[in-house]
Design a protein around this motif. Structure first.
Motif, PDB file in Angstrom:
ATOM      1  N   LEU A 131       0.908  -1.165  -0.257  1.00 27.33           N
ATOM      2  CA  LEU A 131       0.304   0.189   0.478  1.00 27.33           C
ATOM      3  C   LEU A 131       0.763   1.526  -0.166  1.00 27.33           C
ATOM      4  O   LEU A 131       0.763   2.351  -0.741  1.00 27.33           O
ATOM      5  CB  LEU A 131      -0.995  -0.081   0.889  1.00 27.33           C
ATOM      6  N   ALA A 165       3.627   1.084  -0.810  1.00 27.98           N
ATOM      7  CA  ALA A 165       4.806   1.628  -2.454  1.00 27.98           C
ATOM      8  C   ALA A 165       3.875   1.983  -3.587  1.00 27.98           C
ATOM      9  O   ALA A 165       4.159   2.732  -3.977  1.00 27.98           O
ATOM     10  CB  ALA A 165       5.247   0.076  -2.547  1.00 27.98           C
ATOM     11  N   LEU A 166       2.656   1.549  -3.541  1.00 29.79           N
ATOM     12  CA  LEU A 166       1.634   1.987  -4.113  1.00 29.79           C
ATOM     13  C   LEU A 166       1.348   3.965  -4.348  1.00 29.79           C
ATOM     14  O   LEU A 166       1.437   4.521  -4.359  1.00 29.79           O
ATOM     15  CB  LEU A 166       0.192   1.823  -3.763  1.00 29.79           C
ATOM     16  N   VAL A 217       4.468   5.641  -4.980  1.00 32.29           N
ATOM     17  CA  VAL A 217       4.481   5.818  -6.885  1.00 32.29           C
ATOM     18  C   VAL A 217       3.628   6.445  -7.768  1.00 32.29           C
ATOM     19  O   VAL A 217       3.475   7.309  -8.233  1.00 32.29           O
ATOM     20  CB  VAL A 217       3.831   4.262  -7.612  1.00 32.29           C
ATOM     21  N   TRP A 218       1.882   6.827  -7.305  1.00 31.76           N
ATOM     22  CA  TRP A 218       1.306   7.776  -7.553  1.00 31.76           C
ATOM     23  C   TRP A 218       0.884   9.363  -7.287  1.00 31.76           C
ATOM     24  O   TRP A 218       0.646   9.847  -7.326  1.00 31.76           O
ATOM     25  CB  TRP A 218      -0.373   6.928  -7.541  1.00 31.76           C
ATOM     26  N   ARG A 246       4.017  10.678  -6.567  1.00 29.70           N
ATOM     27  CA  ARG A 246       5.367  11.185  -6.927  1.00 29.70           C
ATOM     28  C   ARG A 246       5.472  12.927  -7.588  1.00 29.70           C
ATOM     29  O   ARG A 246       4.058  12.680  -8.668  1.00 29.70           O
ATOM     30  CB  ARG A 246       6.278  10.202  -8.031  1.00 29.70           C
TER      31      ARG A 246
END
Lengths: 82, 136
Positions: free
Chosen positions: B120, B122-123, B126-127, B129
């Motif tokens: 979670l 990490a997601l 990613v989004w 950034r």
């Protein structure tokens, strides 16, 4: 594009995390050891212990029958070899 | 709250958590050096485990510091978040494998829950950034 690729990888891992069955390949886990090496059920209190064969820490077979006629104390505990 | 603010909060929260956890790991190593010192927890540690606990603690302090820097200057330190997301995915992967192959069955579902939480985060990295800044 890379963002969606990363999302796909994470989603795949999520699916594995939630969907994999419990230790199906666990040949060294404690539960698997009990299943494979001590397949005994239905032992009643007071009855003679059924014979079983285990491996020593050196890998040699060890049978419960070898101790017949001698006092024997068997204990069960968690053992983790780090 | 816009995405940049959320990203800064994410970096700050994870950075402080990592840094404090790292200090805790390092403190645990020194506590284990005391006579009769045995660290509590679900995983029994020997001298080898305590050594790697200290190593992990030092790495977490450095990692957390980088994330705190990314929280302060998110646009110029955006690769820290990307690397963190990658590392979190790797950590989730080995936890899933450890759980699946059964060697850590005595930990129950702890590994799965940890892996899910890391994915979670990490997601989110990613989004959330931020876009790259133009140089020059």
């Amino acid at each position: 594009m890379l963002r969606w690729l990363a999302t796909a990888v994470i989603a795949l891992l999520f699916a594995l995390d939630l969907g994999l069955p419990y230790t199906p390949l666990g040949r060294r886990g404690p539960e698997a050891l009990v299943r494979s090496d001590v397949a005994i059920t239905g032992v009643s209190v007071g009855a003679p212990a059924p014979d079983l064969e285990l491996r020593t820490l050196e890998g040699q077979p060890l049978s419960l029958a070898e101790f017949r006629g001698h006092p024997l104390l068997v204990t069960f505990e968690r053992s983790v070899d780090w | 709250m816009n995405a940049l603010t959320a990203y800064r909060i994410l970096c700050g929260f994870v950075g402080v958590t990592f840094a404090l956890s790292g200090l805790g790991c390092l403190g645990g190593f020194f506590a284990s050096l005391a006579p009769g010192g045995e660290l509590p927890g679900p995983i029994p540690l020997g001298v080898g485990g305590a050594y790697f606990l200290a190593f992990t603690g030092c790495a977490l302090v450095g990692w957390g510091g980088s994330l705190i820097g990314a929280a302060r200057q998110p646009r110029t330190h955006r690769t820290v978040g990307t690397a963190t997301a990658f590392a979190l995915v790797l950590m989730a992967m080995y936890r899933i494998a450890a759980w699946f192959f059964g060697d850590y069955a005595f930990l129950g579902n702890i590994l799965r829950v940890e892996a899910g939480g890391m994915l979670l985060f990490a997601l989110a990295f990613v989004w959330l950034r931020p876009p790259a800044v133009q140089e020059g």
